[in-house]
Design a protein around this motif. Structure first.
Motif, mmCIF file in Angstrom:
data_model
loop_
_atom_site.group_PDB
_atom_site.id
_atom_site.type_symbol
_atom_site.label_atom_id
_atom_site.label_comp_id
_atom_site.label_asym_id
_atom_site.label_seq_id
_atom_site.Cartn_x
_atom_site.Cartn_y
_atom_site.Cartn_z
ATOM 1 N N ASP A 86 87.737 -80.617 -3.852
ATOM 2 C CA ASP A 86 89.012 -79.878 -3.963
ATOM 3 C C ASP A 86 89.710 -80.587 -2.767
ATOM 4 O O ASP A 86 89.300 -80.963 -1.798
ATOM 5 C CB ASP A 86 88.637 -78.434 -3.628
ATOM 6 C CG ASP A 86 89.963 -77.746 -3.679
ATOM 7 O OD1 ASP A 86 90.509 -77.362 -4.748
ATOM 8 O OD2 ASP A 86 90.754 -77.453 -2.657
ATOM 9 N N GLY A 87 91.273 -80.750 -3.290
ATOM 10 C CA GLY A 87 92.231 -81.253 -1.993
ATOM 11 C C GLY A 87 92.085 -82.638 -2.039
ATOM 12 O O GLY A 87 92.413 -83.374 -1.092
ATOM 13 N N SER A 88 91.666 -83.234 -3.311
ATOM 14 C CA SER A 88 91.452 -84.829 -3.324
ATOM 15 C C SER A 88 92.642 -85.464 -2.965
ATOM 16 O O SER A 88 92.553 -86.679 -2.810
ATOM 17 C CB SER A 88 90.432 -85.162 -4.356
ATOM 18 O OG SER A 88 91.254 -84.955 -5.558
ATOM 19 N N SER A 89 93.740 -84.802 -3.080
ATOM 20 C CA SER A 89 95.065 -85.535 -2.843
ATOM 21 C C SER A 89 95.223 -85.963 -1.227
ATOM 22 O O SER A 89 96.101 -86.537 -1.021
ATOM 23 C CB SER A 89 96.351 -84.923 -3.307
ATOM 24 O OG SER A 89 96.403 -83.627 -2.715
ATOM 25 N N GLY A 162 100.958 -71.333 0.041
ATOM 26 C CA GLY A 162 101.176 -72.468 -1.003
ATOM 27 C C GLY A 162 102.320 -72.316 -1.948
ATOM 28 O O GLY A 162 102.856 -71.431 -1.948
ATOM 29 N N ALA A 163 102.180 -73.434 -2.731
ATOM 30 C CA ALA A 163 103.134 -73.709 -3.881
ATOM 31 C C ALA A 163 104.440 -74.234 -3.456
ATOM 32 O O ALA A 163 104.776 -74.308 -2.135
ATOM 33 C CB ALA A 163 103.209 -72.428 -4.786
ATOM 34 N N TYR A 188 99.157 -74.839 7.166
ATOM 35 C CA TYR A 188 98.840 -75.309 5.689
ATOM 36 C C TYR A 188 98.728 -76.676 5.460
ATOM 37 O O TYR A 188 99.603 -77.410 5.840
ATOM 38 C CB TYR A 188 100.027 -74.829 5.057
ATOM 39 C CG TYR A 188 99.941 -74.910 3.306
ATOM 40 C CD1 TYR A 188 99.131 -73.802 2.818
ATOM 41 C CD2 TYR A 188 100.321 -75.927 2.756
ATOM 42 C CE1 TYR A 188 98.942 -73.998 1.447
ATOM 43 C CE2 TYR A 188 100.354 -75.992 1.455
ATOM 44 C CZ TYR A 188 99.550 -74.959 0.697
ATOM 45 O OH TYR A 188 99.251 -75.094 -0.645
ATOM 46 N N GLY A 190 97.264 -78.143 2.651
ATOM 47 C CA GLY A 190 97.437 -78.753 1.216
ATOM 48 C C GLY A 190 95.817 -78.593 0.646
ATOM 49 O O GLY A 190 95.923 -78.985 -0.381
ATOM 50 N N GLY A 191 95.045 -78.193 1.556
ATOM 51 C CA GLY A 191 93.676 -78.220 0.864
ATOM 52 C C GLY A 191 93.016 -76.958 1.123
ATOM 53 O O GLY A 191 93.200 -76.176 2.156
ATOM 54 N N MET A 192 92.948 -76.288 -0.038
ATOM 55 C CA MET A 192 92.432 -74.858 -0.135
ATOM 56 C C MET A 192 91.322 -74.807 0.687
ATOM 57 O O MET A 192 91.111 -73.629 1.326
ATOM 58 C CB MET A 192 92.240 -74.479 -1.315
ATOM 59 C CG MET A 192 91.777 -73.083 -1.817
ATOM 60 S SD MET A 192 91.184 -72.762 -3.410
ATOM 61 C CE MET A 192 91.226 -71.056 -3.333
ATOM 62 N N TYR A 209 98.709 -68.101 -2.856
ATOM 63 C CA TYR A 209 99.072 -69.272 -3.689
ATOM 64 C C TYR A 209 99.654 -68.293 -4.843
ATOM 65 O O TYR A 209 98.990 -67.980 -5.629
ATOM 66 C CB TYR A 209 98.074 -70.222 -4.195
ATOM 67 C CG TYR A 209 98.651 -71.419 -4.784
ATOM 68 C CD1 TYR A 209 99.614 -71.402 -6.072
ATOM 69 C CD2 TYR A 209 98.809 -72.654 -4.143
ATOM 70 C CE1 TYR A 209 100.110 -72.685 -6.386
ATOM 71 C CE2 TYR A 209 99.295 -73.688 -4.643
ATOM 72 C CZ TYR A 209 100.075 -73.769 -5.703
ATOM 73 O OH TYR A 209 100.806 -74.817 -5.992
ATOM 74 N N LYS A 219 98.273 -72.068 -9.694
ATOM 75 C CA LYS A 219 97.664 -73.317 -9.762
ATOM 76 C C LYS A 219 96.115 -73.241 -9.843
ATOM 77 O O LYS A 219 95.591 -74.063 -10.136
ATOM 78 C CB LYS A 219 98.245 -74.141 -8.677
ATOM 79 C CG LYS A 219 97.746 -75.589 -8.452
ATOM 80 C CD LYS A 219 98.371 -76.353 -7.537
ATOM 81 C CE LYS A 219 97.662 -77.702 -7.521
ATOM 82 N NZ LYS A 219 98.033 -78.580 -6.287
ATOM 83 N N LEU A 220 95.667 -72.275 -8.919
ATOM 84 C CA LEU A 220 94.194 -72.172 -8.314
ATOM 85 C C LEU A 220 93.353 -71.771 -9.702
ATOM 86 O O LEU A 220 93.719 -70.545 -10.064
ATOM 87 C CB LEU A 220 94.192 -71.608 -7.059
ATOM 88 C CG LEU A 220 94.796 -72.552 -5.891
ATOM 89 C CD1 LEU A 220 94.701 -71.682 -4.772
ATOM 90 C CD2 LEU A 220 94.441 -73.881 -5.752
ATOM 91 N N ARG A 221 92.311 -72.389 -9.848
ATOM 92 C CA ARG A 221 91.496 -71.985 -10.958
ATOM 93 C C ARG A 221 90.488 -70.869 -10.517
ATOM 94 O O ARG A 221 89.917 -70.939 -9.580
ATOM 95 C CB ARG A 221 90.775 -73.289 -11.312
ATOM 96 C CG ARG A 221 91.461 -74.144 -12.131
ATOM 97 C CD ARG A 221 91.590 -75.460 -11.130
ATOM 98 N NE ARG A 221 92.122 -76.599 -11.687
ATOM 99 C CZ ARG A 221 93.015 -77.330 -10.835
ATOM 100 N NH1 ARG A 221 92.989 -77.231 -9.547
ATOM 101 N NH2 ARG A 221 93.575 -78.548 -11.402
ATOM 102 N N GLU A 225 87.735 -72.285 -8.073
ATOM 103 C CA GLU A 225 88.263 -72.019 -6.724
ATOM 104 C C GLU A 225 88.344 -70.361 -6.275
ATOM 105 O O GLU A 225 88.041 -69.905 -5.149
ATOM 106 C CB GLU A 225 89.723 -72.574 -6.692
ATOM 107 C CG GLU A 225 89.596 -74.048 -7.171
ATOM 108 C CD GLU A 225 90.999 -74.908 -7.221
ATOM 109 O OE1 GLU A 225 91.707 -74.321 -7.992
ATOM 110 O OE2 GLU A 225 91.157 -75.719 -6.489
HETATM 111 P P1 FDP Z 1 94.626 -80.589 -4.864
HETATM 112 O O1 FDP Z 1 95.795 -80.424 -6.018
HETATM 113 O O2 FDP Z 1 95.079 -81.707 -3.777
HETATM 114 O O3 FDP Z 1 93.118 -80.813 -5.550
HETATM 115 O O4 FDP Z 1 92.999 -77.488 -6.070
HETATM 116 C C1 FDP Z 1 94.216 -77.794 -5.845
HETATM 117 C C2 FDP Z 1 94.779 -77.904 -4.497
HETATM 118 O O5 FDP Z 1 94.798 -79.155 -3.977
HETATM 119 C C3 FDP Z 1 94.343 -76.805 -3.332
HETATM 120 O O6 FDP Z 1 93.265 -77.509 -2.638
HETATM 121 C C4 FDP Z 1 95.389 -76.704 -2.477
HETATM 122 O O7 FDP Z 1 95.326 -75.559 -1.977
HETATM 123 C C5 FDP Z 1 96.546 -76.590 -3.523
HETATM 124 O O8 FDP Z 1 96.145 -77.504 -4.544
HETATM 125 C C6 FDP Z 1 97.856 -77.273 -2.808
HETATM 126 O O9 FDP Z 1 98.894 -77.074 -3.734
HETATM 127 P P2 FDP Z 1 100.367 -77.011 -3.469
HETATM 128 O O10 FDP Z 1 100.816 -78.663 -2.883
HETATM 129 O O11 FDP Z 1 101.336 -76.774 -4.608
HETATM 130 O O12 FDP Z 1 100.800 -76.166 -2.128
#
Ligand code: FDP
Length: 280
Positions: A86-89, A162-163, A188, A190-192, A209, A219-221, A225
């Motif tokens: 999670d948060g791989s971005s 978030g969002a 914040y 950006g990684g849950m 979120y 967005k969160l599943r 998650e």
């Molecule tokens: P990511 O897309 O990088 O995997 O799972 C979704 C997530 O990360 C969460 O870890 C994180 O909290 C959220 O997206 C962040 O989204 P925003 O940039 O829209 O706030």
């Protein structure tokens, strides 16, 4: 259950090594939510599948990186839903990422969740497991060593909203601003996983979120998650609700990739969420 937790620990050790040593680039694929997968997403998914397959009590697995659940052992008792990375971005900028696990009995839904866990790959590797209590462990060598029982206070100081702010509904904006006006500080990444972990370890606050104008269902599943963290927050003495004030763990689930607006926090902040959302 013990063998599933052991499989999670073995996966965490292998994923930590992969994060440290493997190449970062993109894979030639997208996941079922249409997001481009990193090679590390795919590798982490394979590692967890391999380790869970060694646990005879696991009947079915569902991964954020796979479109459908996979039955791995007909006679198994549990279903495991997981987000491998999670948060791989955040991997390319070297911020913390995590793996999340929900263990279900019967079917994938909030009321059927029986235990959950997550791993944070930060400067150190930590594991939080919530069965009866929420317990925090730290990886030392090849062993996860118990650190503490996690317990949220009545009120915290951190606000993790978030969002995309441009699409927040006015009542949500008012809620977030009211907390900042009270002195809450923004946290914040950006990684849950690290964002929720920080609130748990510091004893309180709010992670939100919400549903937004562009994504009313958030967005969160749920399976990978939201339900796992709802259980962890409740076991730590906190609260986890949706936009109508309902406990997240009471929600059902249709498609396994379904999302929901979600709010996690200590008592005070969750009361605030209810107050602002009831006015909407
Ligand atoms: P990511 O897309 O990088 O995997 O799972 C979704 C997530 O990360 C969460 O870890 C994180 O909290 C959220 O997206 C962040 O989204 P925003 O940039 O829209 O706030």
């Amino acid at each position: 259950m013990t063998e599933i937790i052991e499989a999670i620990k073995r996966s965490a050790i292998r994923i930590r090594k992969a994060i440290n040593e493997e190449e970062l680039g993109y894979a030639q694929s997208a996941n079922s939510s249409g997001e481009q997968q990193l090679k590390l997403d795919v590798l982490s998914d394979t590692i967890i599948e391999e380790e869970l397959a060694r646990a005879s009590s696991v009947k079915t697995i569902a991964s954020e990186e796979k479109s459908d659940p996979v039955t791995i052992n007909e006679s198994g008792k549990y279903l495991v839903g997981y987000d491998p990375l999670d948060g791989s971005s955040l991997v390319d900028v070297n911020l913390s990422v995590g793996s999340i696990f929900g263990i279900y009995e019967g079917s994938f839904s909030g009321p059927n969740l029986v235990a959950s866990a997550y791993v944070v790959y930060g400067p150190r590797t930590e594991l939080v497991v919530a069965t009866i209590k929420a317990e925090r462990f730290r990886l030392e060598g090849e062993e996860f060593v118990f650190m503490q029982e996690l317990a949220l206070g009545d009120k915290g100081k951190l606000n993790a909203p978030g969002a995309t702010q441009k699409y927040w509904y006015p009542h949500h904006k008012e809620l977030v601003e009211s907390l900042f006006a009270e002195g809450y500080r923004l946290r914040y990444s950006g990684g849950m996983v690290p964002d929720l972990h920080q609130i748990l370890v510091k004893g309180g606050g709010l992670f939100s979120y919400p549903g937004t104008e562009d994504k009313p269902k958030g967005k969160l599943r749920k399976i990978f998650e939201v339900f796992p963290f709802a259980n962890i927050y409740e076991k730590a003495g906190g609260y986890a609700i949706d936009e109508s004030g309902r406990r997240l763990l009471e929600l059902g689930c249709g498609d396994i990739h379904e999302t929901t607006p979600c709010f996690f926090g200590s008592r005070y902040e969750i009361e605030k969420v209810k107050e602002y959302y009831e006015k909407a």
